[in-house]
Structures are given as C-alpha cells and as structure tokens.
Write a protein that holds these residues in place. Structure first.
Motif, PDB file in Angstrom:
ATOM      1  N   SER A  70       0.832  -1.203   0.000  1.00 19.76           N
ATOM      2  CA  SER A  70       0.000   0.000   0.000  1.00 19.76           C
ATOM      3  C   SER A  70       0.864   1.249   0.000  1.00 19.76           C
ATOM      4  CB  SER A  70      -0.922   0.010   1.234  1.00 19.76           C
ATOM      5  OG  SER A  70      -0.156   0.077   2.428  1.00 19.76           O
ATOM      6  N   ILE A  71       0.230   2.359  -0.358  1.00 19.34           N
ATOM      7  CA  ILE A  71       0.883   3.663  -0.359  1.00 19.34           C
ATOM      8  C   ILE A  71       0.025   4.631   0.437  1.00 19.34           C
ATOM      9  CG2 ILE A  71       1.803   5.550  -1.759  1.00 19.34           C
ATOM     10  CD1 ILE A  71       1.727   3.674  -4.178  1.00 19.34           C
ATOM     11  N   VAL A  72       0.621   5.295   1.404  1.00 16.56           N
ATOM     12  CA  VAL A  72      -0.034   6.428   2.069  1.00 16.56           C
ATOM     13  C   VAL A  72       0.492   7.672   1.377  1.00 16.56           C
ATOM     14  CG1 VAL A  72      -0.378   7.696   4.213  1.00 16.56           C
ATOM     15  CG2 VAL A  72      -0.177   5.200   4.267  1.00 16.56           C
ATOM     16  N   LEU A  80       5.967  13.413   1.213  1.00 17.83           N
ATOM     17  CA  LEU A  80       6.444  12.083   0.865  1.00 17.83           C
ATOM     18  C   LEU A  80       5.296  11.086   0.842  1.00 17.83           C
ATOM     19  CD1 LEU A  80       9.614  11.839   3.160  1.00 17.83           C
ATOM     20  CD2 LEU A  80       9.631  12.088   0.675  1.00 17.83           C
ATOM     21  N   HIS A  81       5.424  10.088  -0.049  1.00 16.59           N
ATOM     22  CA  HIS A  81       4.540   8.933   0.010  1.00 16.59           C
ATOM     23  C   HIS A  81       5.199   7.900   0.927  1.00 16.59           C
ATOM     24  CE1 HIS A  81       2.352  10.748  -3.169  1.00 16.59           C
ATOM     25  NE2 HIS A  81       3.120  10.354  -4.171  1.00 16.59           N
ATOM     26  N   LYS A  82       4.407   7.243   1.761  1.00 15.36           N
ATOM     27  CA  LYS A  82       4.942   6.195   2.631  1.00 15.36           C
ATOM     28  C   LYS A  82       4.478   4.838   2.111  1.00 15.36           C
ATOM     29  CE  LYS A  82       5.371   4.711   7.445  1.00 15.36           C
ATOM     30  NZ  LYS A  82       5.025   4.988   8.854  1.00 15.36           N
ATOM     31  N   LEU A  83       5.436   3.937   1.884  1.00 13.76           N
ATOM     32  CA  LEU A  83       5.144   2.632   1.318  1.00 13.76           C
ATOM     33  C   LEU A  83       5.216   1.569   2.408  1.00 13.76           C
ATOM     34  CD1 LEU A  83       7.420   2.871  -1.858  1.00 13.76           C
ATOM     35  CD2 LEU A  83       5.274   4.055  -1.363  1.00 13.76           C
ATOM     36  N   ALA A  84       4.266   0.659   2.406  1.00 15.28           N
ATOM     37  CA  ALA A  84       4.234  -0.426   3.388  1.00 15.28           C
ATOM     38  C   ALA A  84       4.370  -1.760   2.666  1.00 15.28           C
ATOM     39  CB  ALA A  84       2.930  -0.389   4.189  1.00 15.28           C
ATOM     40  N   TYR A  85       5.311  -2.582   3.141  1.00 20.37           N
ATOM     41  CA  TYR A  85       5.533  -3.910   2.590  1.00 20.37           C
ATOM     42  C   TYR A  85       5.124  -4.939   3.648  1.00 20.37           C
ATOM     43  CZ  TYR A  85       8.454  -1.315  -0.738  1.00 20.37           C
ATOM     44  OH  TYR A  85       8.916  -0.431  -1.679  1.00 20.37           O
ATOM     45  N   LYS A  86       5.491  -6.178   3.451  1.00 19.68           N
ATOM     46  CA  LYS A  86       5.227  -7.195   4.452  1.00 19.68           C
ATOM     47  C   LYS A  86       6.132  -6.988   5.654  1.00 19.68           C
ATOM     48  CE  LYS A  86       3.639 -10.802   1.267  1.00 19.68           C
ATOM     49  NZ  LYS A  86       3.883 -12.187   0.755  1.00 19.68           N
TER      50      LYS A  86
END
Length: 359
Positions: A70-72, A80-86
C-alpha cells in the motif's frame, strides 16, 4: 479516603513509569511530520493531488518487482509517500515515485519504533490490548486523583515543576498538576483506550448507534475481484475515485491483500477529521472498474464519532495550537507518572520518616 489513597499510590508506583513513557512518546509523535521535514529529502515538498501526478507515482511504485502492499500519499504537511511492505519493511518515496529512504526494521527509523512502542508496546496485537488497559488505568488515576485533590483545592498552585526536590513538595505539585491537566488527560486516555479496545469503543458509541449497525455499515463489499492486471490504468482508477467524491483528497492506495480481493482507495472528504479519511472506493484489480464505494459522512453517528478518536488523540486537527495542547498533555502525563514512581519507591508506606537525633 485512606483506602483510595493507598490504591492510587500503589498502582501508580507500579504502572506510573509505563504511563510516563506513553505520555512522552505521544508528545514526540505529535511532531513526527516536522521531524521528517527536517531530516528526510523531499519531505518538505508541496503536496500534489492532481490525478496525473498520483497515477504516475502509483504506476512507477507498483511496477517494481518488490512492490509494496500500500501507499499512504503525501499530505500538505509531509511531501512524501509512505510505502508499506510485508512485516516491518517500509520506505519513503518522493511524489514522482522515487524511493528516497527504505528500511527493513522499525528500529531503523525513530518515528517507526516510537509509534510501535506507543501503539503496540513492541508486542503487536497483544501489546495493543495491554496499552488500552493501561489507558483505562490512567483514567482511574485521573478520577481518584481528583477525589484526593478536592479537599486540598484551596492550596492549589499552578506550577509546571515542583517547588523543591522534597517529597512533600513533589506530592503537592503532583496533585495540582493532575487537577489542571485532567481534561486533557481524560481526552487523550479515553481516545487512546477506545482505539485499542474494541469493546470499550463499542460501549462508548452504543448510545449513538447500535454496534451491529456500525459494523454492518463499515463492512467491506462482498465482491470477488480478479487477478491484478500488470498494466492497470492507475489514472482511470484514481480519476474514478476522485470523480465519485469531487471534494475529497486521495489518501491511500492498497492492493488486494489476498486472492479475490479488491483495490482500495481511501479518500478524505473536506468535512472529515481523520487524516486518511474513511471514505472508500473499491475497484476490481483485473480491469480497474469501480465496484463499490462508501461515504464516511453517511456512516451512522456512532461510527463518525469513533472516526474522531485518532485525529483528536494524535492532534491531526486544530493546527499548531492543538498540537501544543496535546504535547502538554503528553509531557504532563510523563511528569505525573515519573514523579509518582520516584516518590512511591522512595517511601512506599507514605508515612513521615522519623529523624534520627544526632548525639
């Protein structure tokens, strides 16, 4: 009154330090965006919300072989965009979709481990529940503290710090500080506990909307999506979401979490306080077709009240003045908790110490 005083003292002696750490970490997290703007490249960039820019960034980010879940999206305070991985992996990307910083553990980013402590006590869901219970204990401290303070109210003095480093002065300061910050503590502890404990949140909102009605209105659509297309037209997807809610700001983009899932875009309408909003548009990942949407402003009253918990708790509304108010709340809790521990363990009985006469 004596029993109440003993209960207040002994409980504070054992959990006061944890409350102090939660208050201090909360006060620091209120200013997370300012910290990032000062330390991370492009964090001070102006926000871009046009569909073309958002679609170009999403296309580039999700085209990566190790794409995030996902991207916040960037805000007006954080460019900034914050990226979430596993797992704990995450990254910050500029608004063109270029990764500027990444990490594989929360310990690599101060704001990440600070949030993990404040919200989860470094223990995931179990820590979240414990934190909620500690919030309720904190509310008990506020209630019992006000009862114990009331007979001494005529001796009230407004002091940010004890008059002297003596037990009597510290206890007097503790009571007076707790009295004047009580409304702030009630707000921060109640909203914090409500976010962590579902049963407590339901109980608070039940007079406004039955829990079953709230859960039904907040449930995702029962639609099965196809396989995620490799060349998905993100301009079409994001454009459709913004067309559905013209006054809204796109806030998050999430890929399907499992097979048959949907793409979810969260938006924040102008009247919403929650920074990432609770307005949602769902899309079939196979062709980018909108299959459902939900307007947060049309949710039951109980759900709308619950959606105010986080922005009130984390000072995401009210600008700098309210951020300073919640900073005061956090620092006051840190001071109350730490001094309670010091005075308790310095004299657990609470009885005056006898002076030994010198010969």
């Amino acid at each position: 009154m004596k029993t109440l005083r003993l209960l207040h003292r002994w409980t504070g002696g054992f959990v006061g330090l944890l409350l102090a750490l939660l208050g201090l970490s909360g006060a620091l997290l209120v200013h997370e965006d300012a910290f990032l703007r000062a330390t991370v490249p492009h964090a001070a960039d102006a926000q871009r919300q046009d569909t073309a820019s958002l679609a170009a960034a999403a296309t580039k980010i999700f085209a990566a072989e190790d794409r995030p879940r996902s991207i916040v999206l960037a805000t007006d305070r954080l460019g900034l965009h914050k990226l979430a991985y596993k797992s704990e992996r995450g990254a910050y990307a500029d608004q063109d979709g270029n990764i500027v910083q990444s990490w594989t553990s929360n310990w690599a980013r101060p704001e990440a481990w600070l949030f993990d402590f404040h919200h989860h006590l470094f223990n995931g869901d179990a820590g979240e529940i414990v934190g909620g219970v500690i919030g309720l204990v904190g509310l008990g401290f506020v209630a019992t503290g006000l009862i114990l303070w009331w007979p001494t109210r005529r001796l009230f003095q407004f002091r940010p710090w004890p008059k002297a480093a003596k037990r009597a002065a510290i206890v007097h300061h503790h009571r007076d500080l707790g009295a004047w910050v009580a409304p702030l503590l009630i707000l921060s502890l109640t909203t914090g506990a409500a976010m962590n404990l579902k049963w407590f949140s339901r109980a608070l909102r039940a007079p406004f909307s039955p829990p079953a009605v709230v859960e039904a209105a907040s449930a995702p659509p029962k639609v099965v999506g196809g396989k995620l297309a490799k060349d998905l037209d993100w301009a079409k997807v994001i454009g459709a979401a913004k067309a559905r809610f013209p006054d809204a700001e796109a806030r998050t983009i999430a890929l399907p979490a499992k097979k048959g899932g949907l793409i979810q875009i969260r938006l924040r309408r102008q009247a919403e306080w929650l920074p990432n909003g609770r307005t949602v548009a769902w899309f079939d990942p196979a062709d980018g077709r909108m299959v459902a949407s939900r307007d947060a402003l049309a949710l039951p009253l109980g759900a709308r009240i619950a959606n105010a918990d986080y922005p009130l708790h984390a000072a995401k509304v009210g600008g700098l003045p309210y951020r300073l108010v919640m900073t005061t709340s956090g620092l006051a809790l840190a001071l109350l908790g730490s001094l309670a521990v010091v005075t308790f363990w310095g004299n657990p009985s609470g009885l005056p110490r006898r002076r030994v006469a010198r010969r």
